[in-house]
Design a protein around this motif. Structure first.
Motif, PDB file in Angstrom:
ATOM      1  N   LYS A  57       1.135  -0.878   0.502  1.00 15.60           N
ATOM      2  CA  LYS A  57       0.472   0.200   0.048  1.00 15.60           C
ATOM      3  C   LYS A  57       1.058   1.659  -0.206  1.00 15.60           C
ATOM      4  O   LYS A  57       1.901   0.988   0.189  1.00 15.60           O
ATOM      5  CB  LYS A  57      -0.447  -0.074   1.547  1.00 15.60           C
ATOM      6  CG  LYS A  57      -1.637  -1.230   0.917  1.00 15.60           C
ATOM      7  CD  LYS A  57      -2.896  -1.197   2.103  1.00 15.60           C
ATOM      8  CE  LYS A  57      -3.873  -2.218   2.537  1.00 15.60           C
ATOM      9  NZ  LYS A  57      -4.392  -1.845   3.285  1.00 15.60           N
ATOM     10  N   VAL A  58       0.287   2.292  -1.168  1.00 18.64           N
ATOM     11  CA  VAL A  58       1.067   3.385  -0.132  1.00 18.64           C
ATOM     12  C   VAL A  58       1.229   4.069   0.364  1.00 18.64           C
ATOM     13  O   VAL A  58      -0.896   4.635   1.037  1.00 18.64           O
ATOM     14  CB  VAL A  58       0.739   4.184  -1.672  1.00 18.64           C
ATOM     15  CG1 VAL A  58       1.496   5.621  -1.768  1.00 18.64           C
ATOM     16  CG2 VAL A  58       0.608   3.520  -3.356  1.00 18.64           C
ATOM     17  N   VAL A  59       1.557   4.384   1.632  1.00 17.83           N
ATOM     18  CA  VAL A  59       1.627   4.982   2.489  1.00 17.83           C
ATOM     19  C   VAL A  59       2.212   6.658   2.593  1.00 17.83           C
ATOM     20  O   VAL A  59       3.376   6.588   2.314  1.00 17.83           O
ATOM     21  CB  VAL A  59       2.346   4.439   4.162  1.00 17.83           C
ATOM     22  CG1 VAL A  59       2.689   4.952   5.481  1.00 17.83           C
ATOM     23  CG2 VAL A  59       1.446   2.638   3.759  1.00 17.83           C
ATOM     24  N   ARG A  60       1.155   6.816   3.651  1.00 14.41           N
ATOM     25  CA  ARG A  60       1.684   9.082   3.524  1.00 14.41           C
ATOM     26  C   ARG A  60       2.162   8.486   5.050  1.00 14.41           C
ATOM     27  O   ARG A  60       2.069   8.887   6.107  1.00 14.41           O
ATOM     28  CB  ARG A  60       1.247   9.658   3.718  1.00 14.41           C
ATOM     29  CG  ARG A  60       0.832  10.955   4.171  1.00 14.41           C
ATOM     30  CD  ARG A  60       0.381  11.946   3.812  1.00 14.41           C
ATOM     31  NE  ARG A  60       0.132  12.918   3.688  1.00 14.41           N
ATOM     32  CZ  ARG A  60       0.251  14.047   5.250  1.00 14.41           C
ATOM     33  NH1 ARG A  60      -0.133  13.345   6.008  1.00 14.41           N
ATOM     34  NH2 ARG A  60       0.380  15.161   4.870  1.00 14.41           N
ATOM     35  N   VAL A  61       4.050   8.709   4.848  1.00 14.01           N
ATOM     36  CA  VAL A  61       4.177   9.788   5.742  1.00 14.01           C
ATOM     37  C   VAL A  61       4.481  10.561   6.096  1.00 14.01           C
ATOM     38  O   VAL A  61       5.142  11.610   5.950  1.00 14.01           O
ATOM     39  CB  VAL A  61       5.718   8.970   6.504  1.00 14.01           C
ATOM     40  CG1 VAL A  61       6.249   9.186   7.816  1.00 14.01           C
ATOM     41  CG2 VAL A  61       5.848   7.800   6.004  1.00 14.01           C
ATOM     42  N   GLY A  62       4.272  11.500   7.579  1.00 19.34           N
ATOM     43  CA  GLY A  62       3.796  12.828   7.888  1.00 19.34           C
ATOM     44  C   GLY A  62       5.476  13.553   8.079  1.00 19.34           C
ATOM     45  O   GLY A  62       5.915  12.761   9.181  1.00 19.34           O
ATOM     46  N   ALA A  63       5.114  14.501   7.782  1.00 24.13           N
ATOM     47  CA  ALA A  63       6.812  15.150   7.626  1.00 24.13           C
ATOM     48  C   ALA A  63       6.665  16.088   9.556  1.00 24.13           C
ATOM     49  O   ALA A  63       8.024  16.216   9.324  1.00 24.13           O
ATOM     50  CB  ALA A  63       6.698  16.397   7.050  1.00 24.13           C
ATOM     51  N   THR A  64       5.875  15.916  10.413  1.00 27.52           N
ATOM     52  CA  THR A  64       6.272  16.420  11.300  1.00 27.52           C
ATOM     53  C   THR A  64       6.475  14.910  12.212  1.00 27.52           C
ATOM     54  O   THR A  64       7.096  15.113  13.677  1.00 27.52           O
ATOM     55  CB  THR A  64       4.922  16.599  12.166  1.00 27.52           C
ATOM     56  OG1 THR A  64       3.898  15.779  12.103  1.00 27.52           O
ATOM     57  CG2 THR A  64       4.773  18.025  11.266  1.00 27.52           C
ATOM     58  N   THR A  65       7.028  14.034  11.542  1.00 25.60           N
ATOM     59  CA  THR A  65       7.369  12.732  11.866  1.00 25.60           C
ATOM     60  C   THR A  65       8.375  12.112  11.345  1.00 25.60           C
ATOM     61  O   THR A  65       9.030  11.420  12.259  1.00 25.60           O
ATOM     62  CB  THR A  65       6.299  11.383  12.229  1.00 25.60           C
ATOM     63  OG1 THR A  65       6.224  11.090  10.717  1.00 25.60           O
ATOM     64  CG2 THR A  65       4.650  11.441  12.802  1.00 25.60           C
ATOM     65  N   LEU A  66       9.445  13.051  11.003  1.00 25.53           N
ATOM     66  CA  LEU A  66      10.281  12.779  10.416  1.00 25.53           C
ATOM     67  C   LEU A  66      11.075  13.498  10.775  1.00 25.53           C
ATOM     68  O   LEU A  66      11.622  14.458  11.255  1.00 25.53           O
ATOM     69  CB  LEU A  66      10.200  12.833   9.331  1.00 25.53           C
ATOM     70  CG  LEU A  66       9.800  12.260   8.229  1.00 25.53           C
ATOM     71  CD1 LEU A  66       9.619  12.698   6.464  1.00 25.53           C
ATOM     72  CD2 LEU A  66      10.341  10.716   8.190  1.00 25.53           C
ATOM     73  N   THR A  67      12.585  12.230  11.622  1.00 22.97           N
ATOM     74  CA  THR A  67      13.742  13.519  11.768  1.00 22.97           C
ATOM     75  C   THR A  67      15.150  12.283  10.547  1.00 22.97           C
ATOM     76  O   THR A  67      14.376  11.537  10.360  1.00 22.97           O
ATOM     77  CB  THR A  67      13.952  12.574  12.940  1.00 22.97           C
ATOM     78  OG1 THR A  67      14.065  11.304  13.325  1.00 22.97           O
ATOM     79  CG2 THR A  67      12.887  13.828  14.012  1.00 22.97           C
TER      80      THR A  67
END
Length: 93
Positions: free
Chosen positions: A64-74
């Protein structure tokens, strides 16, 4: 060919046809297409197929195409991680 397979192929073709420039996410995390994202436990989630304008990343996870939110990325020494677990990624998308 199932609808799910057709949708996945369509998403991949669409992604391949758009040139996604690197985007800036939370705390100036630079992400780009084909970069690997790891979950909160350090396990590989997948490669970025597209970077959205808000800095979020699209990743194919478990078909599945999953969106990973920018605010969760480091980022730490070039390794990009999300604060989400794989269970949270599967549930939220």
């Amino acid at each position: 060919m199932t609808i799910r397979t057709a949708a996945l192929i369509g998403a991949l073709l669409f992604t391949a046809s758009t040139a996604a420039a690197p985007a800036i996410a939370q705390d100036d995390v630079l992400i780009s297409k084909n970069q690997t994202i790891f979950d909160a436990e350090g396990k590989r989630v997948g490669k970025v197929t597209r970077v959205l304008e808000d800095g979020s990343a699209l990743v194919i996870y478990r078909g599945k195409v999953v969106r990973v939110g920018a605010t969760t990325l480091t980022a730490d020494e070039g390794k990009v991680s999300t604060s989400l677990t794989k269970r949270e990624l599967a549930r939220n998308n």
